[in-house]
Motif scaffolding. Structure first.
Motif, PDB file in Angstrom:
ATOM      1  N   VAL A 204     -29.306  45.471  -9.720  1.00  0.00           N
ATOM      2  CA  VAL A 204     -28.139  45.891 -10.505  1.00  0.00           C
ATOM      3  C   VAL A 204     -27.119  46.579  -9.600  1.00  0.00           C
ATOM      4  O   VAL A 204     -25.908  46.366  -9.741  1.00  0.00           O
ATOM      5  N   GLY A 205     -27.596  47.382  -8.646  1.00  0.00           N
ATOM      6  CA  GLY A 205     -26.686  48.065  -7.736  1.00  0.00           C
ATOM      7  C   GLY A 205     -25.876  47.098  -6.886  1.00  0.00           C
ATOM      8  O   GLY A 205     -24.670  47.299  -6.682  1.00  0.00           O
ATOM      9  N   ARG A 206     -26.520  46.032  -6.398  1.00  0.00           N
ATOM     10  CA  ARG A 206     -25.792  45.042  -5.596  1.00  0.00           C
ATOM     11  C   ARG A 206     -24.739  44.325  -6.424  1.00  0.00           C
ATOM     12  O   ARG A 206     -23.641  44.043  -5.945  1.00  0.00           O
ATOM     13  N   ALA A 207     -25.070  44.041  -7.683  1.00  0.00           N
ATOM     14  CA  ALA A 207     -24.101  43.391  -8.567  1.00  0.00           C
ATOM     15  C   ALA A 207     -22.897  44.307  -8.829  1.00  0.00           C
ATOM     16  O   ALA A 207     -21.754  43.844  -8.864  1.00  0.00           O
ATOM     17  N   LYS A 208     -23.135  45.596  -8.986  1.00  0.00           N
ATOM     18  CA  LYS A 208     -22.034  46.548  -9.184  1.00  0.00           C
ATOM     19  C   LYS A 208     -21.147  46.629  -7.940  1.00  0.00           C
ATOM     20  O   LYS A 208     -19.918  46.690  -8.043  1.00  0.00           O
ATOM     21  N   GLU A 209     -21.787  46.647  -6.762  1.00  0.00           N
ATOM     22  CA  GLU A 209     -21.019  46.701  -5.519  1.00  0.00           C
ATOM     23  C   GLU A 209     -20.161  45.451  -5.350  1.00  0.00           C
ATOM     24  O   GLU A 209     -19.018  45.532  -4.891  1.00  0.00           O
ATOM     25  N   LYS A 210     -20.717  44.313  -5.706  1.00  0.00           N
ATOM     26  CA  LYS A 210     -19.963  43.065  -5.600  1.00  0.00           C
ATOM     27  C   LYS A 210     -18.754  43.089  -6.518  1.00  0.00           C
ATOM     28  O   LYS A 210     -17.660  42.642  -6.139  1.00  0.00           O
ATOM     29  N   LEU A 211     -18.911  43.617  -7.726  1.00  0.00           N
ATOM     30  CA  LEU A 211     -17.784  43.739  -8.654  1.00  0.00           C
ATOM     31  C   LEU A 211     -16.755  44.728  -8.128  1.00  0.00           C
ATOM     32  O   LEU A 211     -15.541  44.506  -8.228  1.00  0.00           O
ATOM     33  N   LYS A 212     -17.219  45.804  -7.552  1.00  0.00           N
ATOM     34  CA  LYS A 212     -16.321  46.848  -7.038  1.00  0.00           C
ATOM     35  C   LYS A 212     -15.432  46.315  -5.917  1.00  0.00           C
ATOM     36  O   LYS A 212     -14.259  46.713  -5.791  1.00  0.00           O
ATOM     37  N   LEU A 228     -23.652  41.076 -15.484  1.00  0.00           N
ATOM     38  CA  LEU A 228     -24.270  40.864 -16.796  1.00  0.00           C
ATOM     39  C   LEU A 228     -25.635  40.196 -16.644  1.00  0.00           C
ATOM     40  O   LEU A 228     -26.613  40.591 -17.303  1.00  0.00           O
ATOM     41  N   LYS A 229     -25.703  39.215 -15.763  1.00  0.00           N
ATOM     42  CA  LYS A 229     -26.970  38.521 -15.511  1.00  0.00           C
ATOM     43  C   LYS A 229     -28.017  39.485 -14.947  1.00  0.00           C
ATOM     44  O   LYS A 229     -29.188  39.451 -15.335  1.00  0.00           O
ATOM     45  N   ALA A 230     -27.575  40.377 -14.030  1.00  0.00           N
ATOM     46  CA  ALA A 230     -28.500  41.348 -13.442  1.00  0.00           C
ATOM     47  C   ALA A 230     -28.999  42.328 -14.496  1.00  0.00           C
ATOM     48  O   ALA A 230     -30.183  42.678 -14.518  1.00  0.00           O
ATOM     49  N   TRP A 231     -28.104  42.775 -15.379  1.00  0.00           N
ATOM     50  CA  TRP A 231     -28.506  43.694 -16.448  1.00  0.00           C
ATOM     51  C   TRP A 231     -29.526  43.044 -17.389  1.00  0.00           C
ATOM     52  O   TRP A 231     -30.528  43.656 -17.742  1.00  0.00           O
ATOM     53  N   VAL A 232     -29.227  41.808 -17.797  1.00  0.00           N
ATOM     54  CA  VAL A 232     -30.123  41.103 -18.722  1.00  0.00           C
ATOM     55  C   VAL A 232     -31.483  40.870 -18.067  1.00  0.00           C
ATOM     56  O   VAL A 232     -32.537  41.101 -18.670  1.00  0.00           O
ATOM     57  N   SER A 233     -31.460  40.426 -16.805  1.00  0.00           N
ATOM     58  CA  SER A 233     -32.713  40.185 -16.088  1.00  0.00           C
ATOM     59  C   SER A 233     -33.515  41.469 -15.943  1.00  0.00           C
ATOM     60  O   SER A 233     -34.739  41.474 -16.131  1.00  0.00           O
ATOM     61  N   SER A 234     -32.822  42.563 -15.622  1.00  0.00           N
ATOM     62  CA  SER A 234     -33.497  43.847 -15.476  1.00  0.00           C
ATOM     63  C   SER A 234     -34.086  44.317 -16.795  1.00  0.00           C
ATOM     64  O   SER A 234     -35.209  44.838 -16.842  1.00  0.00           O
ATOM     65  N   ALA A 235     -33.342  44.119 -17.892  1.00  0.00           N
ATOM     66  CA  ALA A 235     -33.821  44.548 -19.209  1.00  0.00           C
ATOM     67  C   ALA A 235     -35.056  43.747 -19.628  1.00  0.00           C
ATOM     68  O   ALA A 235     -36.022  44.299 -20.172  1.00  0.00           O
ATOM     69  N   ILE A 236     -35.027  42.433 -19.378  1.00  0.00           N
ATOM     70  CA  ILE A 236     -36.172  41.586 -19.738  1.00  0.00           C
ATOM     71  C   ILE A 236     -37.393  41.978 -18.917  1.00  0.00           C
ATOM     72  O   ILE A 236     -38.516  42.091 -19.444  1.00  0.00           O
TER      73      ILE A 236
END
Length: 334
Positions: A204-212, A228-236
């Motif tokens: 999730v952190g890498r996905a946030k950095e990429k967005l930033k 969004l994909k990272a959040w969903v994957s992490s939640a599952i």
């Protein structure tokens, strides 16, 4: 004689301690034990530029409280005894393929990447102690690919010492492998749980950095989808692997969750009258147990939206029993 020639060649400045102003190319040097009466020590020394000790051999390597301001390389070096306690590596350090008899990195700080690929630790390997300054002990990447810890590793790894979650996950991994080799299965499980949680957080952190760091609309949309994909994957992963059984290490948790779902569902059936022929709580509890175990006697059946709840309960109950059997078997048969 060796250290006299060493000082003559590299000409360090001495201000109570030795300060090496220029690059050090000591590849293949054989460093003998420093005599007690010698006016020389690497301890507290400052290396202002890059140092290369690759392929060197050290009888006793004392770099206590030394500062490496440039990149340092100890690739393939051999240490009979290595003391890097409270040493500060301000840039990348590479110990790839090095061999240690005893290795002490107590209180050492790695402000750049630290690489220990294929490193062999014959006896003691200590990465403990509070950082000598700052908030972290490991600021960059930490890598131990194919490293050998023949008598284990002692590495203190509170999360606050790692700036990158990937480095924390690597520390958990090597500590887990060490525990497994020692037969400390419960401690290994504890490290495995933490490793997986850190990896989940890192994704999730890498996905946030990429967005930033996205610069245009197209890249931002792609980064948002990735987040969004990272959040969903992490939640599952959290729900299916962590919450239910702590990544296959806790056989009690599936039973506990199964009981909560059964009791909670029976209470809902009773309060909402979702099972027409069940007139008291115990009848609803009986129906909930039959549903969660997928027996399906047929004497009681849900009505209305209770069918959706019963379907979800049956799926969850079946899943939890499967998890319990797998985890229980792993725990006591490995």
């Amino acid at each position: 004689e060796f250290y006299s020639k060493f000082l003559e060649r590299f000409k360090p400045r001495k201000e109570r301690i030795y300060i090496f102003e220029e690059k050090l190319d000591c590849r293949g040097f054989v460093f003998p034990k420093i005599p007690t009466d010698a006016d020389f020590s690497f301890s507290s020394a400052t290396f202002k530029k890059d140092c290369n000790f690759s392929g060197s051999k050290f009888d006793e390597a004392y770099f206590v409280s030394a500062k490496f301001n440039g990149m340092s390389g100890f690739v393939g070096a051999k240490f009979e005894f290595a003391n890097f306690n409270k040493t500060q590596f301000n840039k990348k350090v590479d110990f790839g393929g090095a061999e240690f008899k005893d290795a002490y990195f107590i209180g050492a700080v790695f402000k750049g990447d630290a690489y220990f690929g294929r490193t062999i630790f014959e006896r003691a390997a200590y990465f403990t102690g509070e950082p000598i300054e700052g908030n972290y002990r490991f600021y960059g990447k930490l890598e131990f690919p194919n490293a050998e810890f023949r008598r284990g590793i002692d590495i203190e790894i509170p999360s606050k010492w790692f700036r990158l979650p990937e480095a924390e996950a690597e520390a958990c991994r090597v500590q887990r492998l060490s525990y497994e080799n020692e037969g400390k299965k419960d401690d290994a499980d504890r490290m495995f749980i933490r490793e997986r949680r850190v990896i989940r957080r890192a994704v999730v952190g890498r996905a946030k950095e990429k967005l930033k760091h996205s610069e245009n609309t197209k890249s931002k949309l792609g980064a948002m989808f990735g987040l969004l994909k990272a959040w969903v994957s992490s939640a599952i992963e959290w729900f299916l692997a962590d919450l239910t059984c702590e990544y296959g290490t806790n056989w009690k948790r599936p039973i506990f969750l199964w009981l909560i779902v059964v009791l909670g569902s029976s209470l809902i059936y009773w309060l909402t009258h979702s099972v027409p022929d069940a007139y008291d709580f115990w009848s609803n509890l009986y129906f909930s147990i039959v549903t969660a175990t997928t027996l399906g006697y047929g004497d009681l059946y849900p009505d209305g939206w209770g069918r959706a709840l019963a379907s979800a309960e049956a799926i969850f109950g079946t899943f939890m029993w499967a998890v319990f059997l797998v985890v229980f078997a792993r725990k006591y048969m490995r």
